[in-house]
Design a protein around this motif. Structure first.
Motif, PDB file in Angstrom:
ATOM      1  N   LEU A 116      -4.383 -10.745   1.899  1.00 43.39           N
ATOM      2  CA  LEU A 116      -3.332  -9.556   1.790  1.00 43.39           C
ATOM      3  C   LEU A 116      -2.056 -10.121   1.985  1.00 43.39           C
ATOM      4  O   LEU A 116      -1.270  -9.902   3.004  1.00 43.39           O
ATOM      5  CB  LEU A 116      -3.561  -8.544   2.768  1.00 43.39           C
ATOM      6  CG  LEU A 116      -5.153  -7.612   2.878  1.00 43.39           C
ATOM      7  CD1 LEU A 116      -5.128  -6.642   3.672  1.00 43.39           C
ATOM      8  CD2 LEU A 116      -5.097  -7.119   1.227  1.00 43.39           C
ATOM      9  N   LYS A 117      -1.585 -11.036   1.110  1.00 37.11           N
ATOM     10  CA  LYS A 117      -0.402 -11.945   1.456  1.00 37.11           C
ATOM     11  C   LYS A 117       0.931 -11.079   1.535  1.00 37.11           C
ATOM     12  O   LYS A 117       1.650 -11.391   2.178  1.00 37.11           O
ATOM     13  CB  LYS A 117      -0.308 -12.903   0.294  1.00 37.11           C
ATOM     14  CG  LYS A 117      -0.083 -12.478  -1.237  1.00 37.11           C
ATOM     15  CD  LYS A 117      -0.091 -13.598  -2.107  1.00 37.11           C
ATOM     16  CE  LYS A 117      -0.063 -12.938  -3.562  1.00 37.11           C
ATOM     17  NZ  LYS A 117      -0.257 -14.021  -4.495  1.00 37.11           N
ATOM     18  N   SER A 142       0.465  -5.637  11.226  1.00 40.62           N
ATOM     19  CA  SER A 142      -0.441  -5.798  12.096  1.00 40.62           C
ATOM     20  C   SER A 142      -1.799  -5.960  11.735  1.00 40.62           C
ATOM     21  O   SER A 142      -2.068  -5.331  10.438  1.00 40.62           O
ATOM     22  CB  SER A 142      -0.262  -4.602  13.416  1.00 40.62           C
ATOM     23  OG  SER A 142      -1.009  -3.632  12.595  1.00 40.62           O
ATOM     24  N   GLU A 143      -2.856  -6.560  12.469  1.00 42.25           N
ATOM     25  CA  GLU A 143      -4.185  -6.609  12.128  1.00 42.25           C
ATOM     26  C   GLU A 143      -4.776  -5.102  11.678  1.00 42.25           C
ATOM     27  O   GLU A 143      -5.669  -5.151  10.912  1.00 42.25           O
ATOM     28  CB  GLU A 143      -4.891  -7.440  13.297  1.00 42.25           C
ATOM     29  CG  GLU A 143      -6.496  -7.663  12.591  1.00 42.25           C
ATOM     30  CD  GLU A 143      -6.649  -8.927  11.834  1.00 42.25           C
ATOM     31  OE1 GLU A 143      -7.440  -8.742  10.978  1.00 42.25           O
ATOM     32  OE2 GLU A 143      -5.553  -9.571  11.782  1.00 42.25           O
ATOM     33  N   GLN A 144      -4.485  -4.348  12.548  1.00 44.76           N
ATOM     34  CA  GLN A 144      -4.836  -2.860  12.356  1.00 44.76           C
ATOM     35  C   GLN A 144      -4.538  -2.461  10.888  1.00 44.76           C
ATOM     36  O   GLN A 144      -5.207  -1.889  10.065  1.00 44.76           O
ATOM     37  CB  GLN A 144      -4.276  -1.705  13.453  1.00 44.76           C
ATOM     38  CG  GLN A 144      -4.798  -0.333  13.252  1.00 44.76           C
ATOM     39  CD  GLN A 144      -4.376   0.574  14.402  1.00 44.76           C
ATOM     40  OE1 GLN A 144      -3.364   0.071  15.205  1.00 44.76           O
ATOM     41  NE2 GLN A 144      -4.721   1.715  14.336  1.00 44.76           N
ATOM     42  N   THR A 145      -3.172  -2.432  10.529  1.00 42.19           N
ATOM     43  CA  THR A 145      -2.826  -2.106   9.394  1.00 42.19           C
ATOM     44  C   THR A 145      -3.401  -2.636   8.022  1.00 42.19           C
ATOM     45  O   THR A 145      -3.840  -2.041   7.261  1.00 42.19           O
ATOM     46  CB  THR A 145      -1.169  -2.319   9.294  1.00 42.19           C
ATOM     47  OG1 THR A 145      -0.478  -1.688  10.210  1.00 42.19           O
ATOM     48  CG2 THR A 145      -0.612  -1.784   8.039  1.00 42.19           C
ATOM     49  N   GLN A 146      -3.602  -4.199   8.198  1.00 39.78           N
ATOM     50  CA  GLN A 146      -3.983  -4.858   7.221  1.00 39.78           C
ATOM     51  C   GLN A 146      -5.630  -4.527   7.136  1.00 39.78           C
ATOM     52  O   GLN A 146      -6.031  -4.500   6.046  1.00 39.78           O
ATOM     53  CB  GLN A 146      -4.158  -6.407   7.685  1.00 39.78           C
ATOM     54  CG  GLN A 146      -2.787  -6.891   7.441  1.00 39.78           C
ATOM     55  CD  GLN A 146      -2.957  -8.499   7.528  1.00 39.78           C
ATOM     56  OE1 GLN A 146      -3.542  -8.980   7.259  1.00 39.78           O
ATOM     57  NE2 GLN A 146      -1.929  -8.792   8.478  1.00 39.78           N
ATOM     58  N   ALA A 195      -7.357  -3.056   3.862  1.00 44.93           N
ATOM     59  CA  ALA A 195      -8.735  -3.553   3.179  1.00 44.93           C
ATOM     60  C   ALA A 195      -9.659  -2.468   3.050  1.00 44.93           C
ATOM     61  O   ALA A 195     -10.496  -2.560   2.208  1.00 44.93           O
ATOM     62  CB  ALA A 195      -9.161  -4.771   4.143  1.00 44.93           C
ATOM     63  N   GLN A 196      -9.923  -1.519   3.796  1.00 36.96           N
ATOM     64  CA  GLN A 196     -10.786  -0.315   3.860  1.00 36.96           C
ATOM     65  C   GLN A 196     -10.603   0.484   2.694  1.00 36.96           C
ATOM     66  O   GLN A 196     -11.465   0.866   2.033  1.00 36.96           O
ATOM     67  CB  GLN A 196     -10.855   0.432   5.032  1.00 36.96           C
ATOM     68  CG  GLN A 196     -11.551  -0.278   5.979  1.00 36.96           C
ATOM     69  CD  GLN A 196     -11.310   0.486   7.698  1.00 36.96           C
ATOM     70  OE1 GLN A 196     -10.473   1.495   7.791  1.00 36.96           O
ATOM     71  NE2 GLN A 196     -12.093   0.104   8.626  1.00 36.96           N
ATOM     72  N   LEU A 197      -9.208   0.709   2.362  1.00 36.06           N
ATOM     73  CA  LEU A 197      -8.899   1.582   1.331  1.00 36.06           C
ATOM     74  C   LEU A 197      -8.987   0.813  -0.144  1.00 36.06           C
ATOM     75  O   LEU A 197      -9.682   1.303  -0.952  1.00 36.06           O
ATOM     76  CB  LEU A 197      -7.408   1.800   1.229  1.00 36.06           C
ATOM     77  CG  LEU A 197      -6.934   2.952   2.357  1.00 36.06           C
ATOM     78  CD1 LEU A 197      -5.387   3.211   2.114  1.00 36.06           C
ATOM     79  CD2 LEU A 197      -7.424   4.504   1.681  1.00 36.06           C
ATOM     80  N   THR A 256      -0.081  -5.639  -3.478  1.00 35.30           N
ATOM     81  CA  THR A 256      -1.452  -5.855  -3.291  1.00 35.30           C
ATOM     82  C   THR A 256      -2.281  -5.266  -4.295  1.00 35.30           C
ATOM     83  O   THR A 256      -3.419  -5.926  -4.444  1.00 35.30           O
ATOM     84  CB  THR A 256      -1.708  -5.237  -1.583  1.00 35.30           C
ATOM     85  OG1 THR A 256      -0.707  -5.911  -0.778  1.00 35.30           O
ATOM     86  CG2 THR A 256      -3.194  -5.728  -1.168  1.00 35.30           C
ATOM     87  N   HIS A 257      -2.127  -4.153  -4.518  1.00 37.69           N
ATOM     88  CA  HIS A 257      -3.191  -3.501  -5.560  1.00 37.69           C
ATOM     89  C   HIS A 257      -3.077  -4.184  -6.753  1.00 37.69           C
ATOM     90  O   HIS A 257      -4.183  -4.693  -7.530  1.00 37.69           O
ATOM     91  CB  HIS A 257      -2.665  -2.229  -5.839  1.00 37.69           C
ATOM     92  CG  HIS A 257      -3.315  -1.563  -7.129  1.00 37.69           C
ATOM     93  ND1 HIS A 257      -4.771  -1.116  -7.123  1.00 37.69           N
ATOM     94  CD2 HIS A 257      -2.899  -1.277  -8.448  1.00 37.69           C
ATOM     95  CE1 HIS A 257      -4.905  -0.540  -8.362  1.00 37.69           C
ATOM     96  NE2 HIS A 257      -3.809  -0.894  -9.129  1.00 37.69           N
ATOM     97  N   LEU A 258      -2.078  -4.680  -7.273  1.00 38.83           N
ATOM     98  CA  LEU A 258      -1.730  -5.353  -8.727  1.00 38.83           C
ATOM     99  C   LEU A 258      -2.695  -7.045  -8.435  1.00 38.83           C
ATOM    100  O   LEU A 258      -2.960  -7.274  -9.282  1.00 38.83           O
ATOM    101  CB  LEU A 258      -0.245  -5.731  -8.874  1.00 38.83           C
ATOM    102  CG  LEU A 258       0.419  -4.582  -9.539  1.00 38.83           C
ATOM    103  CD1 LEU A 258       1.884  -4.881  -9.684  1.00 38.83           C
ATOM    104  CD2 LEU A 258      -0.121  -4.041 -10.490  1.00 38.83           C
ATOM    105  N   ASP A 259      -2.187  -7.401  -7.190  1.00 37.34           N
ATOM    106  CA  ASP A 259      -3.007  -8.828  -6.878  1.00 37.34           C
ATOM    107  C   ASP A 259      -4.329  -8.866  -6.909  1.00 37.34           C
ATOM    108  O   ASP A 259      -5.021  -9.691  -7.285  1.00 37.34           O
ATOM    109  CB  ASP A 259      -2.404  -9.194  -5.521  1.00 37.34           C
ATOM    110  CG  ASP A 259      -2.548 -10.675  -5.501  1.00 37.34           C
ATOM    111  OD1 ASP A 259      -2.441 -11.379  -6.371  1.00 37.34           O
ATOM    112  OD2 ASP A 259      -2.892 -11.291  -4.300  1.00 37.34           O
ATOM    113  N   HIS A 260      -5.156  -7.703  -6.460  1.00 37.85           N
ATOM    114  CA  HIS A 260      -6.634  -7.503  -6.595  1.00 37.85           C
ATOM    115  C   HIS A 260      -7.142  -6.765  -7.716  1.00 37.85           C
ATOM    116  O   HIS A 260      -8.202  -7.128  -8.072  1.00 37.85           O
ATOM    117  CB  HIS A 260      -6.939  -7.107  -5.200  1.00 37.85           C
ATOM    118  CG  HIS A 260      -6.523  -7.808  -4.097  1.00 37.85           C
ATOM    119  ND1 HIS A 260      -5.463  -7.960  -3.441  1.00 37.85           N
ATOM    120  CD2 HIS A 260      -7.443  -8.514  -3.356  1.00 37.85           C
ATOM    121  CE1 HIS A 260      -5.517  -8.567  -2.614  1.00 37.85           C
ATOM    122  NE2 HIS A 260      -6.824  -9.125  -2.623  1.00 37.85           N
TER     123      HIS A 260
END
Length: 169
Positions: free
Chosen positions: A4-5, A11-15, A19-21, A158-162
């Protein structure tokens, strides 16, 4: 979570939540529910007029912006959404500066809030050159939701990247 560049500073929690979404294929739906449609500023002239309106509303004493345009050479991969450049010239014994703002072409079809965030960011560079506390205070003065829009724009990148699928046209 290093994949998630665009969210690496969060934070790790936010990431983990993002990632779950993504794993549940819900990130696009979340973004589309928050932001309805793309803005209407498709031409360089319309973009210029919009940025000038923002500047005159919030930075009346700032130096003028001479040029504002979409630039297809700006790539988000290089961590640039837009660019503010200042070109200094000697004219009649005086040093004059011309300010230009360029916005990546991919932002022709994004929600108004994302375009506003980019324009505010680049306009703030007229007063504050560094990304420091004063810079971000100026950004939030011009757009109170600046940080939320920046985060959501990072979610979209991030959405576009993935996924590679644009959400607004």
């Amino acid at each position: 979570m290093s994949r998630l560049k665009y969210l690496s500073a969060y934070s790790e929690q936010t990431q983990t939540q993002v990632a779950q979404l993504m794993a549940q294929d819900k990130l696009a739906a979340v973004l589309k529910s928050r932001y309805g449609k793309a803005h209407d500023y498709r031409t360089d002239k319309a973009l210029y007029n919009y940025v000038q309106e923002l500047r005159s509303a919030h930075l009346r004493n700032a130096e003028p912006v001479n040029k504002v345009e979409y630039d297809s050479k700006i790539h988000v991969i290089n961590h640039a959404l837009g660019l503010h450049t200042s070109i200094a010239r000697v004219q009649g014994g005086k040093l004059k500066a011309k300010h230009e703002i360029r916005v990546a072409t991919m932002f022709k079809a994004v929600p108004m809030e994302f375009l506003t965030m980019i324009a505010v960011h680049e306009l703030a560079h007229l007063k504050e050159k560094q990304h420091d506390k004063a810079f971000y205070q100026l950004c939030t003065h011009m757009e109170p939701n600046y940080h939320q829009y920046e985060f959501d724009l990072r979610l979209y990148l991030t959405h576009l990247d993935h996924q590679g699928e644009k959400l607004w046209t």
